[in-house]
Scaffold this motif. Structure first.
Motif, PDB file in Angstrom:
ATOM      1  N   UNK A 172       0.786  -1.219   0.000  1.00  0.00           N
ATOM      2  CA  UNK A 172       0.000   0.000   0.000  1.00  0.00           C
ATOM      3  C   UNK A 172       0.823   1.277   0.000  1.00  0.00           C
ATOM      4  N   UNK A 173       2.161   1.157   0.093  1.00  0.00           N
ATOM      5  CA  UNK A 173       3.016   2.337   0.123  1.00  0.00           C
ATOM      6  C   UNK A 173       3.075   2.957  -1.276  1.00  0.00           C
ATOM      7  N   UNK A 215      11.562   1.721   6.194  1.00  0.00           N
ATOM      8  CA  UNK A 215      10.322   2.136   6.840  1.00  0.00           C
ATOM      9  C   UNK A 215      10.445   3.534   7.441  1.00  0.00           C
ATOM     10  N   UNK A 216      11.631   3.866   7.949  1.00  0.00           N
ATOM     11  CA  UNK A 216      11.836   5.224   8.472  1.00  0.00           C
ATOM     12  C   UNK A 216      11.614   6.266   7.382  1.00  0.00           C
ATOM     13  N   UNK A 217      12.135   5.968   6.190  1.00  0.00           N
ATOM     14  CA  UNK A 217      12.022   6.923   5.076  1.00  0.00           C
ATOM     15  C   UNK A 217      10.577   7.035   4.609  1.00  0.00           C
ATOM     16  N   UNK A 218       9.903   5.924   4.416  1.00  0.00           N
ATOM     17  CA  UNK A 218       8.561   5.970   3.840  1.00  0.00           C
ATOM     18  C   UNK A 218       7.499   6.402   4.851  1.00  0.00           C
ATOM     19  N   UNK A 219       7.767   6.206   6.151  1.00  0.00           N
ATOM     20  CA  UNK A 219       6.772   6.569   7.156  1.00  0.00           C
ATOM     21  C   UNK A 219       6.961   7.986   7.708  1.00  0.00           C
ATOM     22  N   UNK A 220       8.098   8.595   7.398  1.00  0.00           N
ATOM     23  CA  UNK A 220       8.353   9.941   7.918  1.00  0.00           C
ATOM     24  C   UNK A 220       7.344  10.936   7.340  1.00  0.00           C
ATOM     25  N   UNK A 221       6.807  11.774   8.201  1.00  0.00           N
ATOM     26  CA  UNK A 221       5.834  12.770   7.751  1.00  0.00           C
ATOM     27  C   UNK A 221       6.505  14.025   7.211  1.00  0.00           C
ATOM     28  N   UNK A 222       7.805  14.141   7.445  1.00  0.00           N
ATOM     29  CA  UNK A 222       8.512  15.355   7.005  1.00  0.00           C
ATOM     30  C   UNK A 222       9.518  15.070   5.896  1.00  0.00           C
ATOM     31  N   UNK A 223       9.508  13.855   5.358  1.00  0.00           N
ATOM     32  CA  UNK A 223      10.448  13.498   4.296  1.00  0.00           C
ATOM     33  C   UNK A 223      10.114  14.268   3.029  1.00  0.00           C
ATOM     34  N   UNK A 224      11.123  14.744   2.320  1.00  0.00           N
ATOM     35  CA  UNK A 224      10.901  15.428   1.049  1.00  0.00           C
ATOM     36  C   UNK A 224      10.429  14.414   0.010  1.00  0.00           C
TER      37      UNK A 224
END
Length: 574
Positions: free
Chosen positions: A236-237, A484-493
């Motif tokens: 679902x990502x 998962x850290x990258x895809x779940x971060x709400x502030x990732x560019x």
């Protein structure tokens, strides 16, 4: 029979007329002459094509490859020449062999795995059948040089296929051939061949850490992208659908280990952009027989240009060609491993050409690995690639990796972005690192093999096979968590997520994050100049300074028994 083919008969057999050729062999000779003539025409045409722009080159190469395959199989099946004139037979086989080795080596500038396998199959057949054996009985140095070139090309192919055990055998044989050559002939190129030998020996020993079996034999480890080595996307990502299609790998590091026109950094990045072949050698019905029907239907790896010390005009030409031919929804990767060029003085306005860049072709004095401009500040270094030079190519998705003492100059490329720019990410090396210039950069080593780099920065010279395998398995778990850290971060560019759909780029980004986290915890790296940077910037608290990732780094250090080299405050706070 045509006069042209009759001429071939005269040269090949010494016969004056067609009637002097046995009737049973006449058609065989005619067919062979046709294939030989056709192969020469196609090879000359291929050699005249420009090196840039792979679409036209790839098509022409395929046609040439098929004809040479038929020619080689034809002489194998019919054993034509030994039945006519034995001495000429050997000479003609040498000629065909040298042309095919040169032809296949020409394809290595892209490091296409299928052609590497074909080249390996062919080179192996030459060695196994001792086609160059008679050379040592000839009092002709030019023939010996052809044999030495064959060995050098064979070694390059084996290096690219990671056949290090065979490389060591070939280096030993090459050493013996060079010694025999220098004793028999007093030629001017003796020092050059000895230098070739020194280069390949240093290249083979370039890895700072070796993996050992229980009997202390060295294990050959492949660092290509393997099945299961890239953490899958969560169900679902939503990420971008961009695909890495083209890569320019540029090298110009002074004093770095190299062989042929391949520095150790270029080699490592090349391997990082290759999938592990299912079969390292081409599946053939007979060993050394080329089967053109077995070429893959589609490219599994990005197309690559290997550019060693290119001039600015050469580099810009290749960039333009790649940009022009880049398919829709595709990414162009530019990897720069080069000496930094620093500006002198300071101006009121700092534009994209005022931060310096990297030197792609050395024609100035180099001091401590850095290029110093001695002339007027207004006169720019001709072969310096400035951030502004890449700006036109941001009209399509661009992924830039810079490994240089002036990598930070390229952050200005991100700040120059405007509304016409597509996705852009810059991964920049630390400005200062332990001196590993000869054995390659630590930053590139992390992108190539994080465990190898981690072990090296911890001062390890060797790791046992069982421990290595356990550490690699642990790192796979770490990679999943970083993903998962990258895809779940709400502030990732969003730029990172645009590239995250491609497996090669996903793994490079994950390794970049691991590198940054590991160096931040290592006691030898305390200044911000010692850490890699990315633009757009990663949200540090969600990625490189995440307490979970810090815990993983310390766990890996404990596994390797080097935990004393890392700050462990974060582990206690976790």
């Amino acid at each position: 029979m045509s006069p042209k083919l009759l001429g071939y008969f005269t040269v090949m057999t010494g016969a004056e007329t067609e009637d002097d050729i046995p009737l049973g062999e006449r058609k065989t000779v005619t067919d062979f002459c046709y294939l030989l003539d056709k192969s020469k025409q196609l090879f000359n045409g291929l050699r005249d094509l420009p090196q840039y722009g792979h679409k036209q080159w790839q098509s022409y190469f395929g046609r040439t490859f098929d004809v040479y395959t038929k020619l080689w199989k034809f002489q194998q099946q019919h054993r034509l020449f030994p039945s006519l004139i034995p001495h000429y037979a050997i000479t003609r086989v040498w000629s065909i062999s040298e042309t095919i080795t040169h032809f296949l080596f020409h394809s290595l500038r892209t490091s296409e795995t299928s052609y590497l396998n074909e080249a390996f199959s062919f080179y192996s057949a030459i060695r196994q059948r001792s086609y160059y054996f008679q050379v040592n009985k000839e009092d002709r140095p030019e023939l010996v040089v052809k044999k030495l070139r064959y060995y050098a090309r064979y070694i390059v192919v084996c290096l690219l296929l990671n056949k290090m055990d065979l490389v060591k055998v070939l280096v030993k044989e090459l050493s013996e051939e060079i010694e025999d050559y220098t004793q028999r002939f007093n030629t001017e190129d003796q020092l050059e061949w000895n230098l070739v030998l020194q280069e390949v020996a240093a290249f083979v020993e370039a890895d700072p850490v070796v993996v050992l079996n229980d009997n202390n034999s060295v294990v050959v480890i492949s660092n290509r992208l393997q099945e299961g080595s890239v953490p899958p996307l969560e169900q679902g990502m939503v990420v971008g659908q961009l695909v890495l299609a083209d890569a320019l790998i540029i090298g110009n590091c002074n004093n770095q280990v190299k062989f042929s026109e391949l520095t150790i950094d270029m080699f490592r990045m090349l391997q990082a952009l290759e999938r592990e072949p299912v079969n390292l050698a081409t599946q053939t019905s007979k060993q050394g027989t080329l089967e053109p029907s077995e070429k893959p239907a589609k490219r599994e790896n990005p197309h690559k240009y290997l550019l060693y010390k290119p001039t600015f005009s050469q580099l810009f030409t290749f960039l333009s060609a790649s940009f022009k031919e880049l398919p829709a929804n595709s990414v162009l990767l530019v990897y720069l491993s080069a000496t930094g060029v620093f500006p002198t003085g300071h101006s009121d306005y700092e534009g994209p050409y005022d931060f310096g860049g990297v030197l792609t072709n050395t024609n100035r004095d180099v001091v401590n690995g850095e290029t110093v401009q001695k002339r007027n500040q207004a006169q720019k270094e001709m072969h310096c690639l400035h951030p502004g030079d890449l700006f036109p190519f941001t009209r399509k998705p661009l992924f830039v990796i810079v490994d240089s003492s002036n990598s930070t100059a390229y952050k200005s490329l991100y700040f120059m972005m405007s509304s016409h720019c597509m996705s852009l990410t810059c991964a920049l090396s630390p400005l200062t690192c332990p001196d590993q210039s000869q054995r390659g950069s630590l930053f590139t080593l992390f992108l190539y093999s994080p465990l190898l780099a981690f072990s090296s920065v911890c001062g390890l010279n060797s790791v046992r096979r069982g421990l290595w395998d356990r550490a690699q398995e642990f790192l796979r778990k770490v990679y999943r968590d970083i993903g998962q850290m990258i895809t779940r971060s709400r502030t990732i560019d969003q730029a990172f997520l645009q590239f995250f759909g491609d497996e090669f780029l996903r793994l490079l980004l994950i390794r970049f994050v691991f590198c940054s986290a590991a160096l931040r915890l290592h006691k030898l790296f305390r200044e911000s100049r010692s850490f890699p940077e990315s633009y757009p910037e990663l949200p540090k608290q969600d990625t490189v300074e995440s307490s979970l990732l810090q815990k993983h780094v310390l766990e890996l250090a404990t596994m390797l028994d080097v935990q004393s080299l890392f700050w462990d405050d974060s582990l206690e706070a976790y």
